[in-house]
Design a protein around this motif. Sequence first.
Motif, short mmCIF file in Angstrom:
data_model
loop_
_atom_site.label_atom_id
_atom_site.label_comp_id
_atom_site.label_asym_id
_atom_site.label_seq_id
_atom_site.Cartn_x
_atom_site.Cartn_y
_atom_site.Cartn_z
N GLY A 16 -8.04 -38.42 -0.19
CA GLY A 16 -8.47 -37.10 -0.27
C GLY A 16 -7.70 -35.65 -1.16
O GLY A 16 -7.77 -36.08 -2.44
N LEU A 17 -7.49 -34.81 -1.04
CA LEU A 17 -6.86 -34.22 -1.77
C LEU A 17 -6.33 -33.68 -2.31
O LEU A 17 -5.55 -33.78 -3.43
CB LEU A 17 -7.16 -32.40 -1.22
CG LEU A 17 -7.99 -31.54 0.01
CD1 LEU A 17 -7.65 -30.61 0.07
CD2 LEU A 17 -9.37 -31.59 -1.28
N GLY A 18 -4.63 -34.53 -1.79
CA GLY A 18 -3.35 -35.27 -2.60
C GLY A 18 -4.36 -36.38 -3.51
O GLY A 18 -3.55 -35.91 -4.10
N LEU A 35 3.55 -40.37 -1.07
CA LEU A 35 4.74 -40.31 0.63
C LEU A 35 3.43 -40.09 1.48
O LEU A 35 3.05 -38.78 2.01
CB LEU A 35 5.32 -39.30 0.66
CG LEU A 35 6.61 -38.96 0.03
CD1 LEU A 35 7.88 -38.47 0.23
CD2 LEU A 35 7.49 -40.57 0.11
N ALA A 91 0.87 -32.22 0.33
CA ALA A 91 -0.65 -32.21 0.70
C ALA A 91 -0.58 -33.38 2.31
O ALA A 91 -1.98 -32.60 2.48
CB ALA A 91 -1.13 -33.05 -0.16
N ILE A 119 3.30 -31.45 11.24
CA ILE A 119 3.24 -32.27 10.39
C ILE A 119 2.43 -30.93 9.45
O ILE A 119 3.35 -30.83 8.00
CB ILE A 119 1.85 -33.62 10.80
CG1 ILE A 119 2.07 -34.02 11.33
CG2 ILE A 119 1.26 -33.83 9.20
CD1 ILE A 119 1.20 -35.31 11.41
N ALA A 204 -11.39 -37.27 3.86
CA ALA A 204 -11.50 -38.33 5.18
C ALA A 204 -11.77 -36.67 6.27
O ALA A 204 -12.33 -37.73 7.38
CB ALA A 204 -9.81 -39.23 5.22
N THR A 206 -12.71 -34.11 6.55
CA THR A 206 -14.47 -33.00 6.69
C THR A 206 -14.98 -34.64 7.04
O THR A 206 -16.21 -34.19 7.66
CB THR A 206 -14.51 -32.87 5.56
OG1 THR A 206 -14.28 -32.91 4.61
CG2 THR A 206 -13.60 -31.29 5.94
N1 LIG Z 1 -10.69 -31.04 3.61
C1 LIG Z 1 -10.37 -29.65 3.37
O1 LIG Z 1 -11.91 -29.14 3.99
C2 LIG Z 1 -9.59 -28.85 3.67
C3 LIG Z 1 -9.75 -27.52 4.10
C4 LIG Z 1 -8.49 -26.67 3.95
C5 LIG Z 1 -7.22 -27.33 4.01
N2 LIG Z 1 -7.16 -28.53 3.74
C6 LIG Z 1 -5.43 -29.58 3.79
O2 LIG Z 1 -5.32 -30.18 2.79
C7 LIG Z 1 -4.67 -31.25 2.90
C8 LIG Z 1 -5.19 -32.71 2.53
O3 LIG Z 1 -6.24 -33.14 3.33
P1 LIG Z 1 -7.79 -33.89 3.36
O4 LIG Z 1 -8.22 -32.98 3.53
O5 LIG Z 1 -7.08 -34.24 1.84
O6 LIG Z 1 -7.57 -35.00 5.00
P2 LIG Z 1 -7.22 -36.68 4.18
O7 LIG Z 1 -7.13 -36.94 5.25
O8 LIG Z 1 -8.66 -36.86 3.76
O9 LIG Z 1 -5.77 -37.20 3.90
C9 LIG Z 1 -4.67 -36.04 3.65
C10 LIG Z 1 -3.30 -37.07 4.41
O10 LIG Z 1 -2.02 -36.70 5.00
C11 LIG Z 1 -1.87 -37.82 5.52
N3 LIG Z 1 -1.33 -37.63 6.63
C12 LIG Z 1 -1.27 -37.44 8.10
N4 LIG Z 1 -0.22 -36.82 8.94
C13 LIG Z 1 0.35 -37.57 7.60
C14 LIG Z 1 1.82 -37.56 7.87
N5 LIG Z 1 2.64 -37.66 9.52
N6 LIG Z 1 2.64 -38.30 7.28
C15 LIG Z 1 2.31 -38.17 5.50
N7 LIG Z 1 0.97 -38.09 6.16
C16 LIG Z 1 0.01 -37.82 6.63
C17 LIG Z 1 -2.86 -38.65 5.77
O11 LIG Z 1 -2.96 -40.56 5.93
C18 LIG Z 1 -3.83 -39.46 4.97
O12 LIG Z 1 -3.86 -39.92 3.80
C19 LIG Z 1 -4.02 -31.63 4.11
O13 LIG Z 1 -2.84 -30.52 4.63
C20 LIG Z 1 -4.74 -29.78 5.03
O14 LIG Z 1 -4.97 -29.92 6.06
C21 LIG Z 1 -8.10 -29.43 3.67
#
Ligand SMILES: NC(=O)c1ccc[n+]([C@@H]2O[C@H](COP(=O)([O-])OP(=O)(O)OC[C@H]3O[C@@H](n4cnc5c(N)ncnc54)[C@H](O)[C@@H]3O)[C@@H](O)[C@H]2O)c1
Length: 263
Positions: A16-18, A35, A91, A119, A204, A206
């Motif tokens: 995702g965003l990371g 990580l 992230a 987390i 992932a 959303t």
């Molecule tokens: N996608 C959105 O709409 C959205 C909106 C606002 C904020 N966010 C924030 O953006 C960030 C990234 O989310 P994303 O949308 O890319 O989701 P994503 O699920 O695609 O990615 C999240 C990553 O974090 C990892 N992760 C989860 N728990 C973990 C742990 N305990 N230790 C290490 N790694 C861990 C997962 O394995 C995954 O690779 C998050 O903090 C989320 O809350 C996302």
Amino acid sequence: MKIEGRTFVVSGGASGLGRACVRDICRLGGNVVILDMNEELGPALIKELGAGSAKFLVCDVSDTGSIASAVMPTVSWIKETGKPLGGIIPAAGVGRPGLILNKANEPVPLSQIDFVLSINLRGTLDLVRQFLPALATSPPFSSDNERGVIVMVSSSAAFDGQMGQVAYAASKGAVASMTLPMARDLSRFGIRVVTVAPSMFESAMTAGMSDKVRKGLEKAMEFPARAGKPEEFSALVRHAIENVMLNGVVIRLDGATRMPSKL
Ligand SMILES: NC(=O)c1ccc[n+]([C@@H]2O[C@H](COP(=O)([O-])OP(=O)(O)OC[C@H]3O[C@@H](n4cnc5c(N)ncnc54)[C@H](O)[C@@H]3O)[C@@H](O)[C@H]2O)c1
């Protein structure tokens, strides 16, 4: 801060965003330590980027020992590559919706609240805390003596959390709130702190949304009326890294969307 020639630690960098941030940093000549707990996506990303510029370490940010065991290999790799630590991007995050009190008069289980906070909030703070000594001893950069930048991830939920988002909003609101005091604590070291608060972005997290929820969200959006793309998120993170005047601020990245109570 120049990305080229520096190393960045990105938690949640396997997806995702990371992951978009990881790709961007590597494209611009930086190194990344990812990580993450995802042992499929992490190694796949290293394969894509090449082991010379990215390293994957299995890490659970909710476990302080797990973060601690990622610090030494990161510091050793930095010594090997000669690219000093330039930033930390926590992230990793999870969303686990739940009404604080459901229709059956049952309060949300404490374990559910603990899971999200451990987390999103404690994991963010602990990751930053444990990598800071390495960042604070990086050689200063430019005439500003800048050592590095922390770019944290909040959410629209910090400001207009929806029904079922009490725990998530608490975690993301706390991340937004700690931005300024952290920046104040770290200014003497030449370390900046910037937080990005995205609305709905493709990832992932959303991808599992039903069509009904997705359409409802899109209706609530101003312009553009669509989910953000991970590259649009990483473009702002890149700017936050590069622009030394950005500090102690939470930036909404939401196309003017204000989330309604429910969809
Ligand atoms: N996608 C959105 O709409 C959205 C909106 C606002 C904020 N966010 C924030 O953006 C960030 C990234 O989310 P994303 O949308 O890319 O989701 P994503 O699920 O695609 O990615 C999240 C990553 O974090 C990892 N992760 C989860 N728990 C973990 C742990 N305990 N230790 C290490 N790694 C861990 C997962 O394995 C995954 O690779 C998050 O903090 C989320 O809350 C996302």
